[in-house]
Design a protein around this motif. Structure first.
Motif, mmCIF file in Angstrom:
data_model
loop_
_atom_site.group_PDB
_atom_site.id
_atom_site.type_symbol
_atom_site.label_atom_id
_atom_site.label_comp_id
_atom_site.label_asym_id
_atom_site.label_seq_id
_atom_site.Cartn_x
_atom_site.Cartn_y
_atom_site.Cartn_z
ATOM 1 N N LEU A 20 25.970 23.159 -6.717
ATOM 2 C CA LEU A 20 27.041 23.657 -5.345
ATOM 3 C C LEU A 20 26.216 23.175 -3.861
ATOM 4 N N LEU A 21 25.042 23.255 -4.182
ATOM 5 C CA LEU A 21 23.775 22.636 -3.102
ATOM 6 C C LEU A 21 23.957 21.564 -2.303
ATOM 7 N N ALA A 22 24.057 20.246 -3.364
ATOM 8 C CA ALA A 22 23.910 18.911 -3.433
ATOM 9 C C ALA A 22 24.772 18.856 -2.691
ATOM 10 N N GLN A 23 26.172 19.617 -3.561
ATOM 11 C CA GLN A 23 27.704 18.997 -2.145
ATOM 12 C C GLN A 23 27.618 19.560 -0.995
ATOM 13 N N HIS A 24 27.080 20.813 -0.450
ATOM 14 C CA HIS A 24 26.976 21.226 0.919
ATOM 15 C C HIS A 24 25.898 21.011 1.924
ATOM 16 N N PHE A 25 25.325 19.606 0.883
ATOM 17 C CA PHE A 25 24.176 19.059 2.077
ATOM 18 C C PHE A 25 24.908 17.556 2.124
ATOM 19 N N VAL A 26 26.247 16.963 0.856
ATOM 20 C CA VAL A 26 26.289 16.155 1.543
ATOM 21 C C VAL A 26 27.408 16.741 2.236
ATOM 22 N N ARG A 27 27.822 16.829 2.543
ATOM 23 C CA ARG A 27 29.581 17.267 3.547
ATOM 24 C C ARG A 27 29.101 18.043 4.282
ATOM 25 N N THR A 28 27.898 18.809 4.483
ATOM 26 C CA THR A 28 27.644 19.194 6.399
ATOM 27 C C THR A 28 26.872 17.593 6.626
ATOM 28 N N LEU A 29 25.955 16.788 6.406
ATOM 29 C CA LEU A 29 25.640 14.976 6.634
ATOM 30 C C LEU A 29 26.607 14.791 6.740
ATOM 31 N N ARG A 30 28.058 14.362 6.033
ATOM 32 C CA ARG A 30 29.180 13.706 6.387
ATOM 33 C C ARG A 30 29.602 13.784 7.445
ATOM 34 N N ALA A 31 29.909 15.004 8.155
ATOM 35 C CA ALA A 31 30.040 16.446 9.169
ATOM 36 C C ALA A 31 29.449 15.795 10.150
ATOM 37 N N THR A 32 28.403 15.741 10.511
ATOM 38 C CA THR A 32 27.878 15.033 11.152
ATOM 39 C C THR A 32 27.841 14.066 11.762
ATOM 40 N N ARG A 33 27.618 12.939 10.467
ATOM 41 C CA ARG A 33 28.279 11.535 11.119
ATOM 42 C C ARG A 33 29.212 11.152 11.794
ATOM 43 N N ARG A 34 30.511 12.357 11.518
ATOM 44 C CA ARG A 34 31.537 12.192 12.703
ATOM 45 C C ARG A 34 31.343 12.251 13.389
ATOM 46 N N ARG A 35 31.299 13.510 13.719
ATOM 47 C CA ARG A 35 31.085 14.369 14.828
ATOM 48 C C ARG A 35 30.114 13.132 15.885
ATOM 49 N N THR A 36 28.830 12.530 14.993
ATOM 50 C CA THR A 36 27.893 11.316 16.416
ATOM 51 C C THR A 36 29.025 9.916 16.315
#
Length: 127
Positions: free
Chosen positions: A111-127
């Motif tokens: 769950l921690l790894a899944q959260h990090f991956v989702r957060t990383l993808r969300a920050t990449r979409r915003r930039t």
């Protein structure tokens, strides 16, 4: 990634928990070479929790917990019937509690790894 319905998650985790237990006790997987020492094999009990969390969408922590609790009587029965008893009952209970802890921790790590991956993808979409 919901591949399996959540009602079968505990059974899946219990079967994987039992497989890890048998692999460790039959020394199919050897993790230590010296007789007295720490039980590094307990770390392998994180694998059933990790796989369960990967295959079940929600309630993966309870599936990992209930799966470990479901497999414990079978593990103890296998231990009594097929292996020489070298530990007392309180030591066996401590081993079982540690195994369940690592199983649930494996689900938490997923769950921690899944959260990090989702957060990383969300920050990449915003930039």
């Amino acid at each position: 990634m919901a591949y399996i319905q959540s009602r079968f998650g505990s059974l899946l985790c219990g079967a994987l928990f039992l497989a890890v237990f048998v692999a460790l006790k039959t020394e199919t997987v050897s993790v230590r070479h010296l007789a007295p020492g720490p039980e590094y094999g307990l770390l392998l009990f994180a694998i059933p929790g990790f796989i369960t969390a990967w295959l079940i969408d929600h309630r993966c922590l309870t599936a990992a917990l209930y799966g470990g609790l479901l497999a414990l009587p079978f593990c103890y029965l296998i231990r009594v019937l097929f292996f020489v008893r070298v530990r007392t009952l309180p030591q066996e209970l401590a081993y079982a509690a540690s195994a369940i802890f690592w199983c649930v921790l494996g689900a938490l790590l997923f769950l921690l790894a899944q959260h990090f991956v989702r957060t990383l993808r969300a920050t990449r979409r915003r930039t």
